[in-house]
Structure formats: structure tokens, C-alpha cells
Design a protein around this motif. Structure first.
Motif, PDB file in Angstrom:
ATOM      1  N   ALA A 142       8.290   6.173 -11.507  1.00 34.88           N
ATOM      2  CA  ALA A 142       8.473   5.150 -10.690  1.00 34.88           C
ATOM      3  C   ALA A 142       8.548   3.750 -11.291  1.00 34.88           C
ATOM      4  O   ALA A 142       7.662   3.851 -12.355  1.00 34.88           O
ATOM      5  N   TYR A 143       8.997   2.922 -10.684  1.00 32.80           N
ATOM      6  CA  TYR A 143       9.178   1.518 -10.900  1.00 32.80           C
ATOM      7  C   TYR A 143       8.944   0.405  -9.860  1.00 32.80           C
ATOM      8  O   TYR A 143       9.560   0.590  -8.937  1.00 32.80           O
ATOM      9  N   MET A 144       7.948  -0.310  -9.775  1.00 36.34           N
ATOM     10  CA  MET A 144       7.539  -0.920  -8.854  1.00 36.34           C
ATOM     11  C   MET A 144       8.087  -2.399  -9.140  1.00 36.34           C
ATOM     12  O   MET A 144       7.693  -3.088 -10.061  1.00 36.34           O
ATOM     13  N   THR A 145       9.102  -2.914  -8.058  1.00 35.46           N
ATOM     14  CA  THR A 145       9.242  -4.566  -8.245  1.00 35.46           C
ATOM     15  C   THR A 145       8.128  -5.412  -8.328  1.00 35.46           C
ATOM     16  O   THR A 145       8.030  -6.367  -8.985  1.00 35.46           O
ATOM     17  N   ARG A 146       7.135  -5.005  -7.399  1.00 35.90           N
ATOM     18  CA  ARG A 146       5.928  -5.840  -7.241  1.00 35.90           C
ATOM     19  C   ARG A 146       4.674  -4.786  -7.315  1.00 35.90           C
ATOM     20  O   ARG A 146       4.872  -3.785  -6.272  1.00 35.90           O
ATOM     21  N   ASP A 147       3.797  -5.260  -7.782  1.00 33.88           N
ATOM     22  CA  ASP A 147       2.420  -4.386  -7.589  1.00 33.88           C
ATOM     23  C   ASP A 147       1.204  -5.529  -7.509  1.00 33.88           C
ATOM     24  O   ASP A 147      -0.024  -5.116  -7.615  1.00 33.88           O
ATOM     25  N   SER A 148       1.495  -6.507  -6.911  1.00 35.04           N
ATOM     26  CA  SER A 148       0.607  -7.496  -6.379  1.00 35.04           C
ATOM     27  C   SER A 148       0.981  -8.362  -5.368  1.00 35.04           C
ATOM     28  O   SER A 148       2.380  -8.244  -4.956  1.00 35.04           O
ATOM     29  N   ASP A 149       0.441  -9.154  -4.726  1.00 30.25           N
ATOM     30  CA  ASP A 149       0.641 -10.053  -3.805  1.00 30.25           C
ATOM     31  C   ASP A 149       1.521 -11.341  -4.336  1.00 30.25           C
ATOM     32  O   ASP A 149       1.024 -12.471  -4.171  1.00 30.25           O
ATOM     33  N   VAL A 150       2.835 -11.215  -4.590  1.00 36.30           N
ATOM     34  CA  VAL A 150       3.667 -12.194  -5.289  1.00 36.30           C
ATOM     35  C   VAL A 150       5.039 -12.360  -4.423  1.00 36.30           C
ATOM     36  O   VAL A 150       5.318 -10.930  -3.997  1.00 36.30           O
ATOM     37  N   PHE A 151       5.561 -13.668  -4.589  1.00 38.50           N
ATOM     38  CA  PHE A 151       6.795 -13.483  -3.927  1.00 38.50           C
ATOM     39  C   PHE A 151       7.966 -13.314  -5.040  1.00 38.50           C
ATOM     40  O   PHE A 151       8.002 -13.867  -6.140  1.00 38.50           O
ATOM     41  N   ILE A 152       9.015 -12.513  -4.809  1.00 42.72           N
ATOM     42  CA  ILE A 152      10.111 -12.190  -5.655  1.00 42.72           C
ATOM     43  C   ILE A 152      11.585 -12.494  -4.696  1.00 42.72           C
ATOM     44  O   ILE A 152      11.595 -11.703  -3.583  1.00 42.72           O
ATOM     45  N   PRO A 153      12.379 -13.176  -5.299  1.00 37.74           N
ATOM     46  CA  PRO A 153      13.436 -13.484  -4.526  1.00 37.74           C
ATOM     47  C   PRO A 153      14.408 -12.199  -4.225  1.00 37.74           C
ATOM     48  O   PRO A 153      14.234 -11.108  -5.280  1.00 37.74           O
ATOM     49  N   LEU A 154      15.062 -12.062  -3.283  1.00 41.17           N
ATOM     50  CA  LEU A 154      15.670 -10.677  -3.107  1.00 41.17           C
ATOM     51  C   LEU A 154      16.824 -10.228  -4.295  1.00 41.17           C
ATOM     52  O   LEU A 154      16.807  -9.101  -4.518  1.00 41.17           O
ATOM     53  N   ASN A 155      17.576 -11.157  -4.720  1.00 44.09           N
ATOM     54  CA  ASN A 155      18.272 -10.851  -5.906  1.00 44.09           C
ATOM     55  C   ASN A 155      17.655 -10.324  -7.132  1.00 44.09           C
ATOM     56  O   ASN A 155      17.951  -9.769  -7.936  1.00 44.09           O
ATOM     57  N   ARG A 156      16.519 -11.109  -7.073  1.00 43.52           N
ATOM     58  CA  ARG A 156      15.718 -10.612  -8.342  1.00 43.52           C
ATOM     59  C   ARG A 156      15.073  -9.477  -8.302  1.00 43.52           C
ATOM     60  O   ARG A 156      14.880  -8.437  -9.471  1.00 43.52           O
ATOM     61  N   ARG A 157      14.787  -8.934  -7.112  1.00 41.60           N
ATOM     62  CA  ARG A 157      14.416  -7.287  -6.804  1.00 41.60           C
ATOM     63  C   ARG A 157      15.234  -6.264  -7.395  1.00 41.60           C
ATOM     64  O   ARG A 157      14.964  -5.527  -8.303  1.00 41.60           O
ATOM     65  N   ALA A 158      16.546  -6.538  -7.107  1.00 41.88           N
ATOM     66  CA  ALA A 158      17.671  -5.815  -7.676  1.00 41.88           C
ATOM     67  C   ALA A 158      17.974  -5.919  -8.996  1.00 41.88           C
ATOM     68  O   ALA A 158      18.121  -4.761  -9.595  1.00 41.88           O
ATOM     69  N   ALA A 189       0.763  -1.216  -0.079  1.00 41.00           N
ATOM     70  CA  ALA A 189      -0.098  -0.038  -0.006  1.00 41.00           C
ATOM     71  C   ALA A 189       0.818   1.204   0.154  1.00 41.00           C
ATOM     72  O   ALA A 189       0.554   2.109  -0.660  1.00 41.00           O
ATOM     73  N   ILE A 190       2.117   1.258   0.672  1.00 46.69           N
ATOM     74  CA  ILE A 190       2.861   2.514   1.055  1.00 46.69           C
ATOM     75  C   ILE A 190       3.591   2.557  -0.475  1.00 46.69           C
ATOM     76  O   ILE A 190       3.714   3.509  -0.944  1.00 46.69           O
ATOM     77  N   GLY A 191       3.922   1.310  -1.124  1.00 44.41           N
ATOM     78  CA  GLY A 191       4.606   1.652  -2.074  1.00 44.41           C
ATOM     79  C   GLY A 191       3.933   2.212  -3.468  1.00 44.41           C
ATOM     80  O   GLY A 191       4.318   2.855  -4.311  1.00 44.41           O
ATOM     81  N   ARG A 192       2.591   1.682  -3.495  1.00 48.11           N
ATOM     82  CA  ARG A 192       1.721   2.226  -4.455  1.00 48.11           C
ATOM     83  C   ARG A 192       1.444   3.681  -4.344  1.00 48.11           C
ATOM     84  O   ARG A 192       1.516   4.391  -5.250  1.00 48.11           O
ATOM     85  N   GLU A 193       1.456   4.191  -3.112  1.00 50.80           N
ATOM     86  CA  GLU A 193       1.184   5.550  -2.928  1.00 50.80           C
ATOM     87  C   GLU A 193       2.497   6.440  -3.182  1.00 50.80           C
ATOM     88  O   GLU A 193       2.339   7.554  -3.842  1.00 50.80           O
ATOM     89  N   LEU A 194       3.586   5.820  -2.756  1.00 49.75           N
ATOM     90  CA  LEU A 194       4.974   6.529  -3.316  1.00 49.75           C
ATOM     91  C   LEU A 194       4.967   6.401  -4.746  1.00 49.75           C
ATOM     92  O   LEU A 194       5.560   7.506  -5.211  1.00 49.75           O
ATOM     93  N   ALA A 195       4.435   5.579  -5.518  1.00 52.94           N
ATOM     94  CA  ALA A 195       4.439   5.506  -6.870  1.00 52.94           C
ATOM     95  C   ALA A 195       3.716   6.752  -7.550  1.00 52.94           C
ATOM     96  O   ALA A 195       4.074   7.362  -8.274  1.00 52.94           O
ATOM     97  N   ARG A 196       2.465   6.628  -6.761  1.00 51.10           N
ATOM     98  CA  ARG A 196       1.742   7.677  -7.457  1.00 51.10           C
ATOM     99  C   ARG A 196       2.169   9.112  -7.138  1.00 51.10           C
ATOM    100  O   ARG A 196       2.271  10.129  -8.130  1.00 51.10           O
ATOM    101  N   GLN A 197       2.979   9.519  -6.037  1.00 53.18           N
ATOM    102  CA  GLN A 197       3.433  10.843  -5.692  1.00 53.18           C
ATOM    103  C   GLN A 197       4.570  11.133  -6.565  1.00 53.18           C
ATOM    104  O   GLN A 197       5.018  11.927  -7.041  1.00 53.18           O
ATOM    105  N   ILE A 198       5.487   9.855  -6.854  1.00 55.11           N
ATOM    106  CA  ILE A 198       6.673  10.106  -7.659  1.00 55.11           C
ATOM    107  C   ILE A 198       6.335  10.375  -9.126  1.00 55.11           C
ATOM    108  O   ILE A 198       6.954  11.335  -9.656  1.00 55.11           O
ATOM    109  N   ASN A 199       5.222   9.882  -9.772  1.00 52.48           N
ATOM    110  CA  ASN A 199       4.903  10.136 -10.930  1.00 52.48           C
ATOM    111  C   ASN A 199       4.163  11.483 -11.106  1.00 52.48           C
ATOM    112  O   ASN A 199       3.969  11.798 -12.286  1.00 52.48           O
TER     113      ASN A 199
END
Length: 500
Positions: free
Chosen positions: A300-316, A283-293
Motif C-alpha cells: 500500500a501507498y497512501m497519498t495522505r496519512d494525516s489531516d492535510v490538504f493535497i491538490p487533486l493533480n498532486r494526488r495522482a 480511517a477507511i484508507g488506513r484500514e485498507l492499507a493495513r489489509q493490503i500490506n
């Protein structure tokens, strides 16, 4: 006699201190001067203050105006209103109520000011206002002060309206088509009607790619609708957005990679009332993306925008593949002590943690891969060594950026300090990176605030303020921030060749 002498000295000392305090208060409330300039990035107003001051900005339409109210202030003796320049066609002053000085900027076009900023300046302070757009000729309308423009309505008569959310106002300013700008290249095709485009990266992780079109704030007020982008009339010439102007001048947006922590089968920390860290960070990430845009020069670019699992190195990796300029991982802390409260910001350390708390948190966050089922392997030692060498060059930048974000979070609530530990998610190698623990979800009171949309907006705004401060002080070349810095250093003059 000795007792009386001491008493008299105390009285005199107290009177002197009181007089000095009154003098300082009088000086701090004084508005010394106002300067207007126009340059490559638009029109800039600088208000010279004797000290720090509280202020409020209101954008009004029909006619287009910007109203600036400075609390507990008055104009200095000899204060002069500047001549009309750029987007500002007239300036006037007034006192809507005792102790408040109002300055009204009459605008030649509906361009909303960028988020104002208060800067230290010698023994005083400087309030900076900027309207985006190309440099334009000074407006033909003369300056309208209280004595030389009887036909202009007094500044006191400006009706009070609710203050516009800076992110929403900035969004309207940049998304609104800016009129009367010379075309430098053919306009690109119109963006799709949706505010964002969903796609799927090669790993099958659903991701939202920012299109530069700001999403509306949750629970938008009727005032927000006043600043919504309007379609141009059929008989008007085509106009361009600020993003199109930047592309035409060879400027690129700075990309902020937002990484909402945890997700999918990894819920993160869970509060006393059952709130999950993965939901709060999204929720905070989506709001931050809205304000950045909604902020000119940022995307803004979000590594995830849904309830999914992403490995830590994949996020980077996702951040790097999308050419991010800075990486911000959002989390909500937990502690055995339920009364622990406040925000913290962490950066990567390859030589041990700055505290036992930082080491414990890094170990806990690094265990997310184990929860998600990722097999940890240490086979690629060469890659790890190369990563360490490249990452070390960005550690100072990460600490600088983290310091600005922590300062901003301190204005929302309590904040600790920038700490260091070996966080796997921060091993990005080619950009400043930080992990923001927004609050303690293990604290019942902070758990309640973390799920409040209003508080989420404040936290996101604080993170954005820190990012904005960092890029303003260290602007990367070829960006709107660099163009603004060049215009400011040259006294508002346009950069050579007409482009920044």
C-alpha cells in the motif's frame, strides 16, 4: 371432472418441482473431490463442489493445522483423500455436527493459508486454498483417513476456536519467517522496528510509506497474538520472509495507491451528526492499507496519512512517482435526499458523464481545489491533450477493476453501478483508477456505520477483494499473481528454471 383434472395436474406438477428442488439441494451439498498440488508458489488445494457453499476456515497451532468446515454438505460416494504433498503432511475428514463436513489439513510448518476463494467451475464450484512458499518434497507422513490411520486424532476432535480474521492471518503468514527455504541471495538488512516510516515529500506533504510490515488490527483479540511473528531461536538457521523470497526471484509487489479524499481545510461532506467526510475517508484508507500490506504480493501507498490538504493533480502525481499499479480514491457520498444509501464506484470519462448524478458529483469533487486555495489554470493545453491520449488506454482496465470492487461492495451493503464522469483526481494517465463512494454520509444511519471500526474493516475488505480479483484475472508480469497463474495453468508444476 375438469376441475378435478386441473387440481390433479397441479398436485403432480408441485410434486415434480419439489422432487427436483430436493435433488438440486442434495447435489449442491456434495463434495465431489479434493486435489493437492505443489509448485513454484507453494502448496495448492482445490475442493470440487457440486455448487456454491458456505464455509469457515480456522488456523490452529501446536500442532499446525488448517480446519475447513463446509456447511450443509457431505462427501460424495467414492470421495478419496489425496496423498500428502508440499506443506500438507496429512488430510483427514469428519463431521463435527450433523450436516457439516470438516476437512483437516495437518501442516509440516506454521504457514497460514492465503485468503480462500470460491470460483465457478463448469456446473459446480471450486474452493481454492493456497499456502505460500517454495515447492518442497512431499511430506513423509502418510495420508490419514478414517480407516487407514487409527493413530491420528479424528477430525471431529479438533477443538472449535474463534475464526481468524483473514487479513490478520495472512499478515501473520507473510510476516512470519518461512522456514526451510533455500537462500537465493543475501538477506537484506532488517527493517526498522516501527511498522511504518514517516517521511515528507518535496511538497511538504506528510506521507506514510508502506514498509511491508502489517500493522495490527484495531482491538486485536488474544487469538491474533497466537499468529504474531515469533523471533527465531538463537540456534536456528536464518529464515526469510515471503517478501525476501519474492525479491530473490525477481518478483515485485503490486502497489495500490490509496487516496483518502479531502483533508485539511477541505472537510468534504458533513453528516447530520457532524461527522466529516475527510475523517471517515482517512480511517477507511488506513484500514485498507493495513489489509493490503497483510496480503502477499500487494503493498500500500497512501497519498495522505494525516489531516492535510493535497491538490487533486498532486494526488495522482504522488501515485505515479511511487510506481503505483492501481489508484483508489476513497470518499463518502452526500445527497439532498437523506434516505439515499449504498455504495458507488466511478471511473474517468473524457466524453461526458454517464448520468446527471455522476456529472454533479464530479463537479463537486473537482471543486475541492478551489476550497483548498489552488488556482485552476488551463494554460497547458498540450499537456492536457497528451494526458487524454494516454489515459484512454487505461479506461477499460479501470472499468474492469471498478466492476470487481463494486461486486464486492455489494456483499457488504447495497451497491449501485459503475458510472463515468470527468473526475480530476482520476486523471492518472498510466494506471487503472477509480473513485469509491463507500456510503452516503448524509444518511444518518450510514453516517453512524461509517464511523464504526467494524464496518470500516468490512468496507476496506470489500475493496481489497475487488482489487485482488482484478489482479488475479489480469496478473501483471513479474508479480506473485503472475507466478500463481502460471503455476495453476501448468497444473501446479514449477515454472522453468525454478523461478516464476
Amino acid at each position: 371432472m375438469r376441475v378435478r383434472g386441473i387440481t390433479l395436474q397441479q398436485v403432480l406438477l408441485g410434486a415434480a418441482l419439489l422432487a427436483a428442488l430436493c435433488w438440486n439441494l442434495a447435489q449442491a451439498s456434495e463434495i465431489k473431490g479434493l486435489q493437492l498440488d505443489t509448485g513454484a508458489t507453494g502448496t495448492r488445494a482445490e475442493l470440487e463442489l457440486a455448487g456454491q457453499a458456505e464455509y469457515k476456515v480456522i488456523s490452529l497451532a501446536n500442532p499446525d493445522r488448517l480446519v475447513l468446515d463446509v456447511a450443509d454438505s457431505d462427501l460424495a460416494r467414492g470421495f478419496r483423500l489425496p496423498a500428502a504433498v508440499g506443506i500438507v503432511k496429512a488430510v483427514r475428514t469428519g463431521h463435527p455436527q450433523p450436516g457439516t463436513t470438516r476437512i483437516v489439513f495437518d501442516l509440516a510448518a506454521p504457514v497460514v493459508v492465503l485468503k480462500p476463494r470460491l470460483e465457478a467451475a463448469g456446473k459446480g464450484a471450486r474452493l481454492v486454498l493456497e499456502w505460500p512458499g517454495d515447492a518442497s518434497e512431499p511430506a513423509a507422513v502418510a495420508n490419514s483417513g478414517a480407516d487407514d490411520a487409527p493413530t491420528a486424532p479424528p477430525a471431529d476432535a479438533v477443538p472449535a476456536k474463534p475464526e481468524v480474521d483473514p487479513a490478520v492471518a495472512s499478515a501473520a503468514a507473510t510476516a512470519r519467517l518461512i522456514a526451510d527455504l533455500p537462500a537465493s541471495q543475501p538477506a537484506p538488512p532488517a527493517p526498522p522496528p516501527a511498522e511504518q516510516v514517516k517521511t515528507t515529500v518535496a511538497t511538504g506533504v506528510p506521507t506514510r510509506i508502506a514498509t511491508g510490515v502489517p500493522a495490527p488490527a484495531p482491538g486485536a483479540s488474544p487469538l491474533d497474538a497466537m499468529t504474531a511473528p515469533q523471533a527465531p531461536a538463537a540456534d536456528q538457521p536464518p529464515v526469510k520472509t515471503l517478501q525476501q523470497v519474492m525479491r530473490g526471484r525477481g518478483m515485485r509487489p503490486l502497489i495500490v495507491a490509496i487516496d483518502p479524499g479531502h483533508g485539511g481545510q477541505d472537510p468534504g461532506a458533513i453528516g447530520m451528526n457532524g461527522k466529516r467526510e475527510k475523517d471517515v475517508t482517512l480511517a477507511i484508507g488506513r484500514e485498507l492499507a493495513r489489509q493490503i500490506n497483510a496480503t502477499p504480493g500487494l503493498k500500500a501507498y497512501m497519498t495522505r496519512d494525516s489531516d492535510v490538504f493535497i491538490p487533486l493533480n498532486r494526488r495522482a502525481q504522488l501515485a505515479r512517482s511511487n510506481k503505483a499499479d492501481i489508484f483508489v480514491s476513497i470518499h463518502a457520498d452526500a445527497a439532498e435526499n437523506r434516505s439515499a444509501a449504498g455504495a458507488s464506484v466511478y471511473v474517468l470519462s473524457l466524453k461526458g458523464a454517464s448520468s446527471q448524478r455522476a456529472r454533479w458529483l464530479a463537479d463537486k469533487e473537482n471543486a475541492s481545489d478551489l476550497i483548498g486555495g489552488v488556482r485552476v489554470s488551463n494554460n497547458n493545453m498540450l499537456a492536457s491533450v497528451l494526458l487524454d491520449l494516454t489515459q484512454s488506454g487505461h479506461m477499460k482496465a479501470s472499468e474492469d477493476a471498478a466492476g470487481h470492487v463494486l461486486d464486492s461492495l455489494g456483499r457488504v451493503g447495497s451497491a449501485r453501478r459503475v458510472e463515468r464522469a470527468n473526475f480530476a483526481v482520476l486523471r492518472t494517465s498510466d494506471m487503472p483508477a477509480m473513485l469509491v463512494e463507500t456510503a452516503y454520509i448524509s444518511n444518518p444511519e450510514e453516517e453512524r456505520r461509517l464511523t464504526d471500526p467494524g464496518y470500516q474493516r468490512k468496507v476496506a475488505g470489500a475493496v481489497l477483494d475487488g482489487i485482488n480479483a482484478y489482479f488475479t484475472r489480469q496478473p501483471p508480469p513479474g508479480t506473485l499473481y503472475a507466478a500463481r497463474a502460471a503455476a495453476a495453468s501448468s497444473g501446479g508444476a514449477a515454472v522453468g528454471g525454478g523461478s516464476p
